[in-house]
Design an enzyme around this catalytic site. Structure first.
Site, short mmCIF file in Angstrom:
data_model
loop_
_atom_site.label_atom_id
_atom_site.label_comp_id
_atom_site.label_asym_id
_atom_site.label_seq_id
_atom_site.Cartn_x
_atom_site.Cartn_y
_atom_site.Cartn_z
N GLU A 1 0.88 -1.17 0.00
CA GLU A 1 0.00 0.00 0.00
C GLU A 1 0.91 1.21 0.00
O GLU A 1 1.58 1.51 0.99
CB GLU A 1 -0.91 -0.01 1.22
CG GLU A 1 -2.04 1.01 1.13
CD GLU A 1 -1.80 2.25 1.95
OE1 GLU A 1 -1.39 3.27 1.34
OE2 GLU A 1 -2.01 2.23 3.16
N CYS B 1 -2.18 8.80 3.23
CA CYS B 1 -2.21 8.39 1.82
C CYS B 1 -3.61 8.51 1.24
O CYS B 1 -3.76 8.77 0.05
CB CYS B 1 -1.72 6.95 1.70
SG CYS B 1 0.01 6.71 2.13
#
Length: 465
Positions: free
Chosen positions: A234, A268
């Protein structure tokens, strides 16, 4: 980077730690392998008991670990408490659902009879020890959302946490130990990034998961590929936040501010690029900018603070470079755009809104990791989709429209791991989480994330069995 707690609100180094030497790393690997041989055979009932005990301990520790996180990386204290509470909730979710998520699957005998089988079973078995390379921005949540499903599946874990959150990293190991997990079941490795490759190549490491930067992801993926080991990555994100004419503008502006500055803008999945239809552009921007400008920047331990410092001096410098580049190339700072003059110590940066963004600006393609929002005026949905997808990242996205046809179009065409309509992107244990393009591959959370680190085993029983 030194392994140390450095308060980002003051720049003061509070505590330093020595990195593990080769012998100490070997001891951790031995314990992890021994623990796996024990833990993999435990019942779901026992695993549930252990994880629920960890959740109870975390609830009791909530204020203390929240203060540790805020001290180490600067998130507002209220957000740190919420992070700890979310982790305990997720532990309980996996403790409750893991057995059903990993239940044996039984194909219809008629569908496999031509293979000669009387019956067949698909079983999910643990892989072994998983190396987790985790970031500082959600120092507890990023670890727990890996650890809870991995441990419930029967795996063991080794954590290489970011070097600026060592006390949080050590707390997590101690939490699982206090809950009663076997010695070595979950361990923290205080090591620098240079030690990761050798550990990853060790045959006792079965797989790896990483949340972090694209360069870090490439490095782990390359080594894991060479060793033929499973990885879940990720990586970065530059999530679009589309606002179309049917949107509730007041709610979109209010949620948009939270989506941009959560965790001091260092997330993020934070909304970063605000793509607004020209019919509502001026009305939305007025609402959004006024709210951004009104945020309180200050001591993250103060309950009234909305935005604390960035986690490091380098992080602030990187953000400043992106803003300065955009302004130099014609962007306008509608608010913010500099260090707050009242905070001379620490790594603070004002909540900032930039308009007039063009493709020549670095911030158009690079992730802005801090409280900086960029604005785009678009003529129609086609242009909005084009700009939303004009990024190397594809983690998540937000779309504000009450038009079902527009929702269907965006669900089909946005290149991202998630599309959140009329609400803020968030992670939940019951929903798969991950991205597309350079935001990584694989999934965390839900049953999909849990099964990433399982050996999906086919059991075939012949007619004489």
């Amino acid at each position: 980077m030194a392994i140390a707690t450095v308060n980002p609100a003051t720049g003061e180094t509070l505590k330093t730690f020595d990195a593990l030497n080769a012998g100490e790393i070997e001891d951790h690997l031995v314990r992890a392998e021994q623990a796996f041989q024990e833990h993999r055979t435990t019942s779901f009932a026992r695993r549930r008991e252990l994880l629920l005990a960890a959740a109870d301990l975390l609830d009791a520790d909530q204020d203390g670990i929240a203060r540790t996180m805020t001290t180490e990386m600067g998130k507002p204290l209220a957000q740190a408490r919420a992070e700890a509470a979310k982790c305990a909730k997720t532990m309980r979710w996996y403790a409750t659902h893991a057995e059903a998520l990993l239940a044996d699957e039984h194909p219809d005998p008629a569908d496999v009879s031509d293979s000669g089988a009387r019956r067949a079973v698909v079983r999910y078995r643990p892989l072994g020890t998983v190396l987790a390379v985790m970031p500082w921005n959600f120092p507890l949540w990023q670890v727990v959302r890996f650890a809870a499903p991995a441990l419930m599946a029967g795996n063991t874990g080794l954590l290489k946490h970011a070097s600026n959150v060592p006390q949080t990293a050590l707390y997590i190991e101690e939490l699982f130990r206090r809950a009663g997990y076997p010695e070595g079941c979950f361990q923290t490795l205080l090591i620098g990034s240079g030690a990761v490759e050798e550990i990853l190549r060790d045959p006792r490491i079965a797989a790896a998961t990483l949340t972090g930067s694209e360069p870090a992801g490439r490095a782990v993926a390359a080594v894991s590929g060479d060793e033929v080991k499973k990885t879940v990555l990720e990586l970065g994100g530059s999530d679009p936040f589309l606002v179309l004419p049917s949107a509730d503008l007041d709610k979109a502006a209010r949620v948009g501010v939270t989506a941009r500055v959560q965790n001091n803008g260092q997330s993020c999945i934070a909304a970063k690029r605000f793509i607004v239809h020209e019919d509502v552009y001026d009305a939305f921007v007025e609402r959004f900018t006024s709210r951004m400008a009104a945020l309180t920047v200050g001591d993250p331990m103060d309950e009234n603070t909305d935005v604390g410092p960035l986690s490091s001096e380098q992080g602030r410098s990187d953000l400043e470079e992106l803003v300065d580049d955009a302004v130099h190339k014609g962007a306008t700072a509608l608010c913010g755009g500099q260090r707050p003059p009242q905070h001379r110590a620490g790594w603070f940066y004002e909540p900032t809104v930039l308009s007039g963004i063009t493709s020549e600006m670095r911030i158009h393609q690079e992730e802005a990791f801090g409280p900086v929002a960029t604005l785009y005026r678009v003529a129609d949905l086609d242009e909005g989709v084009r700009i939303a997808n004009d990024t190397p990242f594809g983690l998540s996205s937000n779309a504000w429209t009450r038009d079902p046809d527009e929702q269907d179009r965006l669900a089909r065409d946005l290149q991202a791991g998630g599309v959140f309509f009329n609400g803020m992107t968030a992670s939940h244990p019951g929903l798969p989480f991950g991205g597309a393009k350079r935001s990584g591959y694989g999934r965390e959370l839900s049953g999909h994330g849990m099964r990433e680190f399982c050996n999906m085993t086919t059991l075939w029983y012949g007619p004489e069995d």
